[in-house]
Design an enzyme around this catalytic site. Structure first.
Site, PDB file in Angstrom:
ATOM      1  N   CYS A  30       0.531   3.400   3.167  1.00  0.00           N
ATOM      2  CA  CYS A  30       1.238   2.797   4.309  1.00  0.00           C
ATOM      3  C   CYS A  30       2.737   3.082   4.186  1.00  0.00           C
ATOM      4  CB  CYS A  30       0.990   1.295   4.370  1.00  0.00           C
ATOM      5  SG  CYS A  30      -0.612   0.827   5.052  1.00  0.00           S
ATOM      6  N   HIS A  44      -3.670   0.971   8.408  1.00  0.00           N
ATOM      7  CA  HIS A  44      -4.315   0.706   7.119  1.00  0.00           C
ATOM      8  C   HIS A  44      -5.811   0.448   7.299  1.00  0.00           C
ATOM      9  CE1 HIS A  44      -4.544  -0.402   2.880  1.00  0.00           C
ATOM     10  NE2 HIS A  44      -5.477  -1.272   3.290  1.00  0.00           N
ATOM     11  N   ASN A  73     -13.202   9.972  -1.470  1.00  0.00           N
ATOM     12  CA  ASN A  73     -13.669   9.138  -2.575  1.00  0.00           C
ATOM     13  C   ASN A  73     -13.695   7.701  -2.087  1.00  0.00           C
ATOM     14  OD1 ASN A  73     -13.756  11.362  -4.362  1.00  0.00           O
ATOM     15  ND2 ASN A  73     -11.572  11.141  -4.802  1.00  0.00           N
ATOM     16  N   HIS A 133      -8.443   8.084   2.878  1.00  0.00           N
ATOM     17  CA  HIS A 133      -7.794   9.395   2.925  1.00  0.00           C
ATOM     18  C   HIS A 133      -8.828  10.474   2.672  1.00  0.00           C
ATOM     19  CE1 HIS A 133      -7.525   7.751  -1.172  1.00  0.00           C
ATOM     20  NE2 HIS A 133      -7.699   8.993  -1.600  1.00  0.00           N
ATOM     21  N   CYS A 137       0.845  -1.201   0.000  1.00  0.00           N
ATOM     22  CA  CYS A 137       0.000   0.000   0.000  1.00  0.00           C
ATOM     23  C   CYS A 137       0.878   1.248   0.000  1.00  0.00           C
ATOM     24  CB  CYS A 137      -0.920  -0.013   1.226  1.00  0.00           C
ATOM     25  SG  CYS A 137      -1.802   1.539   1.452  1.00  0.00           S
ATOM     26  N   ASP A 182      -0.560  16.368  -1.816  1.00  0.00           N
ATOM     27  CA  ASP A 182      -0.869  15.474  -2.938  1.00  0.00           C
ATOM     28  C   ASP A 182       0.198  15.658  -4.021  1.00  0.00           C
ATOM     29  OD1 ASP A 182      -3.794  14.032  -3.992  1.00  0.00           O
ATOM     30  OD2 ASP A 182      -2.210  14.433  -5.465  1.00  0.00           O
ATOM     31  N   HIS A 233      -9.145  14.369   1.239  1.00  0.00           N
ATOM     32  CA  HIS A 233      -8.510  15.463   0.503  1.00  0.00           C
ATOM     33  C   HIS A 233      -8.940  16.779   1.144  1.00  0.00           C
ATOM     34  CE1 HIS A 233      -7.726  13.021  -3.320  1.00  0.00           C
ATOM     35  NE2 HIS A 233      -8.647  12.284  -2.750  1.00  0.00           N
ATOM     36  N   HIS A 239      -6.410   3.095   0.653  1.00  0.00           N
ATOM     37  CA  HIS A 239      -6.094   3.370   2.063  1.00  0.00           C
ATOM     38  C   HIS A 239      -6.864   4.663   2.328  1.00  0.00           C
ATOM     39  CE1 HIS A 239      -2.839   3.713   5.413  1.00  0.00           C
ATOM     40  NE2 HIS A 239      -3.698   4.708   5.597  1.00  0.00           N
TER      41      HIS A 239
HETATM   42  P1  5GP Z   1      -8.234   9.127  -4.657  1.00  0.00           P
HETATM   43  O1  5GP Z   1      -8.454   9.235  -6.136  1.00  0.00           O
HETATM   44  O2  5GP Z   1      -7.964   7.702  -4.239  1.00  0.00           O
HETATM   45  O3  5GP Z   1      -9.311   9.778  -3.824  1.00  0.00           O
HETATM   46  O4  5GP Z   1      -6.959   9.987  -4.340  1.00  0.00           O
HETATM   47  C1  5GP Z   1      -5.653   9.502  -4.373  1.00  0.00           C
HETATM   48  C2  5GP Z   1      -4.739  10.698  -4.407  1.00  0.00           C
HETATM   49  O5  5GP Z   1      -3.453  10.268  -4.039  1.00  0.00           O
HETATM   50  C3  5GP Z   1      -4.642  11.367  -5.770  1.00  0.00           C
HETATM   51  O6  5GP Z   1      -5.037  12.724  -5.670  1.00  0.00           O
HETATM   52  C4  5GP Z   1      -3.170  11.206  -6.137  1.00  0.00           C
HETATM   53  O7  5GP Z   1      -2.643  12.337  -6.804  1.00  0.00           O
HETATM   54  C5  5GP Z   1      -2.509  10.994  -4.783  1.00  0.00           C
HETATM   55  N1  5GP Z   1      -1.316  10.170  -4.813  1.00  0.00           N
HETATM   56  C6  5GP Z   1      -1.174   8.961  -5.440  1.00  0.00           C
HETATM   57  N2  5GP Z   1       0.057   8.475  -5.232  1.00  0.00           N
HETATM   58  C7  5GP Z   1       0.708   9.395  -4.450  1.00  0.00           C
HETATM   59  C8  5GP Z   1       2.026   9.444  -3.902  1.00  0.00           C
HETATM   60  O8  5GP Z   1       2.859   8.551  -4.078  1.00  0.00           O
HETATM   61  N3  5GP Z   1       2.340  10.532  -3.152  1.00  0.00           N
HETATM   62  C9  5GP Z   1       1.454  11.538  -2.924  1.00  0.00           C
HETATM   63  N4  5GP Z   1       1.859  12.575  -2.175  1.00  0.00           N
HETATM   64  N5  5GP Z   1       0.194  11.524  -3.420  1.00  0.00           N
HETATM   65  C10 5GP Z   1      -0.173  10.455  -4.168  1.00  0.00           C
HETATM   66 ZN    ZN Z   2      -2.338   1.337   3.638  1.00  0.00          ZN
END
Ligand code: 5GP
Ligand code: ZN
Length: 114
Positions: free
Chosen positions: A7, A46, A87, A100, A4, A30, A102, A98
């Site tokens: 994680c 997690h 989301n 999160h 993950c 992000d 925003h 995992h």
């Molecule tokens: P989701 O679409 O799952 O709600 O959001 C995932 C977010 O994680 C996206 O906005 C993406 O840009 C961000 N993200 C994905 N991989 C990484 C990473 O390795 N580092 C950081 N800082 N953000 C990430």
């Molecule tokens: Zn995780």
């Protein structure tokens, strides 16, 4: 969870731009910001998605929102307003499994979201 990405960020196995950390929660920028302020706030443990929250996670989620409130103030977007997004699942647009939140600010957001 060994595979993950969040994680790994929480464990400092991969780098991120951390803006807040305590024993249970970490917040980082992000990697692909969609607004001038775009921070991800996650529990260190997690939890796959909102669907996986247990009764025992109630206070953790409350603490995450306390941190979001603090970060919105620290980033200077509290007065003008901001958006908090979770989301969940495929149709919800979740790409990292995992949980999160925003924290997005610094521009006007439209409604409904796309
Ligand atoms: P989701 O679409 O799952 O709600 O959001 C995932 C977010 O994680 C996206 O906005 C993406 O840009 C961000 N993200 C994905 N991989 C990484 C990473 O390795 N580092 C950081 N800082 N953000 C990430
Ligand atoms: Zn995780």
């Amino acid at each position: 969870m060994t595979d993950c990405i969040f994680c790994k960020i929480a464990n400092k196995e991969i780098p991120s731009d951390i803006v807040y950390e305590d024993d249970k929660i970490i917040a980082f920028k992000d990697v692909s910001p969609q607004s001038p302020v775009h921070i991800l706030v996650i529990p260190k443990k997690h939890i796959g998605s909102l669907n996986d929250l247990d009764e025992e996670d109630t206070s953790l989620i409350g603490d995450i929102f306390k941190i979001i409130k603090k970060l919105a103030k620290d980033m200077g977007v509290d007065e003008e307003g901001y958006r908090v997004v979770n989301n969940c699942g495929e149709l919800g647009g979740q790409t990292v499994h995992h949980i999160h939140f925003h924290l997005m600010g610094g521009r006007k957001f439209s409604w409904p979201p796309g």
